[in-house]
Design an enzyme around this catalytic site. Sequence first.
Site, mmCIF file in Angstrom:
data_model
loop_
_atom_site.group_PDB
_atom_site.id
_atom_site.type_symbol
_atom_site.label_atom_id
_atom_site.label_comp_id
_atom_site.label_asym_id
_atom_site.label_seq_id
_atom_site.Cartn_x
_atom_site.Cartn_y
_atom_site.Cartn_z
ATOM 1 N N THR A 9 1.389 -4.664 4.247
ATOM 2 C CA THR A 9 1.554 -4.936 5.519
ATOM 3 C C THR A 9 0.823 -6.559 5.577
ATOM 4 O OG1 THR A 9 -0.863 -3.965 5.745
ATOM 5 C CG2 THR A 9 1.030 -2.474 6.309
ATOM 6 N N ASP A 10 0.031 -7.011 4.524
ATOM 7 C CA ASP A 10 -0.859 -8.042 4.685
ATOM 8 C C ASP A 10 0.181 -9.155 5.044
ATOM 9 O OD1 ASP A 10 -2.980 -6.609 4.378
ATOM 10 O OD2 ASP A 10 -3.109 -7.347 2.273
ATOM 11 N N THR A 18 0.676 -1.145 0.091
ATOM 12 C CA THR A 18 -0.010 -0.083 0.096
ATOM 13 C C THR A 18 0.652 1.160 -0.024
ATOM 14 O OG1 THR A 18 -1.724 -0.832 1.125
ATOM 15 C CG2 THR A 18 -1.518 1.275 1.379
ATOM 16 N N SER A 26 1.552 -7.483 -1.118
ATOM 17 C CA SER A 26 2.391 -8.428 -0.409
ATOM 18 C C SER A 26 1.621 -9.659 -0.477
ATOM 19 C CB SER A 26 2.777 -7.777 1.140
ATOM 20 O OG SER A 26 1.413 -7.990 1.905
HETATM 21 N N1 ASP Z 1 -2.812 -5.449 0.486
HETATM 22 C C1 ASP Z 1 -1.598 -4.502 0.824
HETATM 23 C C2 ASP Z 1 -0.394 -5.232 0.810
HETATM 24 O O1 ASP Z 1 -0.182 -6.045 1.823
HETATM 25 C C3 ASP Z 1 -2.046 -4.010 2.291
HETATM 26 C C4 ASP Z 1 -0.871 -2.857 2.708
HETATM 27 O O2 ASP Z 1 0.235 -3.057 2.443
HETATM 28 O O3 ASP Z 1 -1.404 -2.496 3.797
HETATM 29 O O4 ASP Z 1 0.292 -5.245 -0.094
#
Ligand code: ASP
Length: 331
Positions: free
Chosen positions: A86-87, A12, A55
């Site tokens: 973050t995932d 993100t 991710s």
């Molecule tokens: N879907 C995103 C990822 O993990 C979520 C994030 O980065 O907060 O790449």
Amino acid sequence: MKHILLLATGGTIASRPTAAGGLAPAITSQELLSFLPEAADFCHVEAVQLYNLDSTSIGPEQWQGIEAAIRKNYDRYDGFVITHGTDTMAYTAAALSYMIQQSPKPVVLTGSQKSIYNRDTDARNNLARALLYACHDEAWGVQIVFDNKVILGTRARKTRTKSFNAFSSIDYPETAIFRDKRLIPFLPNPDPDARVRFYDRLDPSVFVLRLVPGMQADCIPLLAGHYHALVLESFGVGGLPGGDNGPMFAAVRDWCAAGGLAVFTTQVPHEGSDLAVYEVGRAAKALPGVVEARDMTPEAVVAKLMWALGQSSSRDETERLFLTPIQRDIL
Ligand code: ASP
């Protein structure tokens, strides 16, 4: 001034809306840095675009790519910052904790809940803190820096899908916190004179089965031949429905008899497993080929199994490696 290598992988933090309406990584590592001109006041950063992935699509192959990039550049930089979605950040943090052990230099993962170009973003704060941590003399090892917290790579979990305080340190204190821009370290490097050790082999043939009430055992034989380790996410401190009389016990016994490793863990977020407590767990614990994850996080369990399976094809040796505490993963 310290020299930091920034490895961008997407997430993100680097996303923009697509024409179709979703968010997808699009911002390059150089663009990320351009949002943080003040970084030039306290460090010299070089940026490399390793991947540009959500991710959700990051796994063992990319962990090996990140490890290789750090190994190749280890002597040339004082610290490493990896921007990441973050995932699956907690999985990558755990995996790097096994692949890059005893690093006196910091290997820091960060990301954000909102893209860096958003006005109300947490990205600039997180990236700035990650760089500040990577430059700090008391920084060490694989850590996640997020929302003013520094969390050991083996103890981190994503515990919120939307709020800025997305990560928690599970059953373990934070390594350090930030008050504004000041770092307050809590846990010093336990072994500052150790030499870093790199590992690049992983065996991803790990299957995680979450038990639910009423589950049939017939799925377990279908996994044999495809996976080397089966993680059973049991209830509470652990057990199998029906104890040693149930079909689930017979399936786990057959799995282990065929050479597979069965790892018991719990669905409960805190305090870990203890199969010896209840009769429904005791017989399973006694089976050769069964081990307990105890208080390892689910992310650490999966990453450590892939790492341990990658080091040896002997089940006994894999078990030994899995049960050896590394970077405070087992307390
Ligand atoms: N879907 C995103 C990822 O993990 C979520 C994030 O980065 O907060 O790449």
